[in-house]
Write a protein that holds these residues in place. Structure first.
Motif, PDB file in Angstrom:
ATOM      1  N   ILE A 121       0.835  -1.205   0.000  1.00 51.70           N
ATOM      2  CA  ILE A 121       0.000   0.000   0.000  1.00 51.70           C
ATOM      3  C   ILE A 121       0.868   1.253   0.000  1.00 51.70           C
ATOM      4  O   ILE A 121       0.564   2.235  -0.688  1.00 51.70           O
ATOM      5  N   LEU A 122       1.953   1.237   0.763  1.00 53.43           N
ATOM      6  CA  LEU A 122       2.829   2.407   0.812  1.00 53.43           C
ATOM      7  C   LEU A 122       3.483   2.673  -0.542  1.00 53.43           C
ATOM      8  O   LEU A 122       3.623   3.828  -0.958  1.00 53.43           O
ATOM      9  N   LEU A 123       3.891   1.615  -1.239  1.00 52.45           N
ATOM     10  CA  LEU A 123       4.458   1.797  -2.580  1.00 52.45           C
ATOM     11  C   LEU A 123       3.420   2.405  -3.516  1.00 52.45           C
ATOM     12  O   LEU A 123       3.698   3.365  -4.256  1.00 52.45           O
ATOM     13  N   PHE A 124       2.242   1.852  -3.486  1.00 50.08           N
ATOM     14  CA  PHE A 124       1.137   2.312  -4.331  1.00 50.08           C
ATOM     15  C   PHE A 124       0.811   3.780  -4.057  1.00 50.08           C
ATOM     16  O   PHE A 124       0.710   4.602  -4.976  1.00 50.08           O
ATOM     17  N   MET A 125       0.682   4.126  -2.777  1.00 52.65           N
ATOM     18  CA  MET A 125       0.311   5.494  -2.411  1.00 52.65           C
ATOM     19  C   MET A 125       1.457   6.478  -2.619  1.00 52.65           C
ATOM     20  O   MET A 125       1.229   7.656  -2.878  1.00 52.65           O
ATOM     21  N   THR A 126       2.696   6.007  -2.520  1.00 57.85           N
ATOM     22  CA  THR A 126       3.827   6.886  -2.829  1.00 57.85           C
ATOM     23  C   THR A 126       3.736   7.363  -4.274  1.00 57.85           C
ATOM     24  O   THR A 126       3.932   8.545  -4.570  1.00 57.85           O
ATOM     25  N   GLY A 127       3.425   6.440  -5.174  1.00 58.23           N
ATOM     26  CA  GLY A 127       3.248   6.817  -6.574  1.00 58.23           C
ATOM     27  C   GLY A 127       2.117   7.807  -6.765  1.00 58.23           C
ATOM     28  O   GLY A 127       2.249   8.793  -7.507  1.00 58.23           O
ATOM     29  N   ILE A 128       0.992   7.581  -6.087  1.00 62.27           N
ATOM     30  CA  ILE A 128      -0.157   8.486  -6.197  1.00 62.27           C
ATOM     31  C   ILE A 128       0.189   9.863  -5.643  1.00 62.27           C
ATOM     32  O   ILE A 128      -0.104  10.897  -6.262  1.00 62.27           O
ATOM     33  N   PHE A 129       0.823   9.905  -4.476  1.00 59.29           N
ATOM     34  CA  PHE A 129       1.155  11.190  -3.848  1.00 59.29           C
ATOM     35  C   PHE A 129       2.120  12.012  -4.718  1.00 59.29           C
ATOM     36  O   PHE A 129       2.010  13.227  -4.795  1.00 59.29           O
ATOM     37  N   ILE A 130       3.067  11.334  -5.355  1.00 52.95           N
ATOM     38  CA  ILE A 130       4.008  12.051  -6.228  1.00 52.95           C
ATOM     39  C   ILE A 130       3.285  12.554  -7.478  1.00 52.95           C
ATOM     40  O   ILE A 130       3.504  13.688  -7.928  1.00 52.95           O
TER      41      ILE A 130
END
Length: 216
Positions: free
Chosen positions: A46-55
């Motif tokens: 989830i953190l990998l996925f959301m890191t991409g979204i946040f960037i």
């Protein structure tokens, strides 16, 4: 508003709102721990996925390549730590059944390893719990270090880059940007498929193992 998945202090939205730009380094630490230090239920995917979204949506100012590079290094570092622990602790670690290191997790990972061989170091990245213990099992079995490091790197690259890029590409979609909680829920459902598949395979393999043991 959908219910949060797991404790609040591990929610990506909470971490970003609370720690701002330090979010990336918290994600790096969590990925490192999940990939080798016996905490299999941390939300690495989830953190990998959301890191991409946040960037993608500008909420996180880190460059995508820098973020992915740091996360890849964290995943490899966690793997190396788990491998060395397994290599040094050896067989006694397999027999341990405590609150953190559970015998059933080790056994399940060994079955996964036996089925897929070296490819398990890549495939296991996408299966929570197995992802944490696969490196320990590699250490216990004393897999050659160079061989382990090569496949560990491949697995880390595929896992981190693949999932972070998916988040980044979806981060520009208005629906995902406006409904991050629902996006995470869909992501969790999709990434749970390997867990269900492995559970069903393990359950189907159990009677065969028992029959073989009785026959011998």
């Amino acid at each position: 508003m959908i219910p949060t998945l797991g404790p609040q202090w591990l929610q990506p939205e909470y971490l970003l709102d609370t720690y701002g730009e330090a979010f990336l380094w918290i994600a790096v630490l969590i990925v490192f721990v999940e990939c080798g230090l016996f905490f299999p239920f941390l939300p690495g995917d989830i953190l990998l996925f959301m890191t991409g979204i946040f960037i993608a949506n500008g909420r996180l100012e880190d460059h995508l390549l820098v973020a992915m590079g740091a996360l890849v290094l964290a995943a490899i570092g966690g793997n190396v730590a788990g491998y060395e622990i397994g290599r040094r602790a050896g067989a006694p670690l397999r027999e341990r059944d405590g609150r953190i290191v559970k015998r059933q997790h080790i056994a399940r990972t060994e079955v996964f390893f036996d089925r897929y061989g070296a490819a398990a170091l890549v495939l296991a990245r996408f299966v929570p719990v197995v992802r944490t213990y696969i490196t320990v099992v590699a250490g216990v079995s004393r897999m050659h270090r160079r061989f382990f490091l090569t496949w560990s790197f491949v697995g880390a690259l595929v896992w981190v880059v693949g999932i972070t890029l998916v988040g980044y590409l979806l981060g520009g979609v208005p629906w995902v940007r406006d409904h991050p909680d629902l996006a995470v829920l869909v992501f969790v459902v999709v990434t749970s498929i390997p867990i269900v598949v492995e559970y069903l395979r393990h359950r189907n393999d159990a009677p065969l193992s028992e029959d073989a043991a009785e026959a011998s």
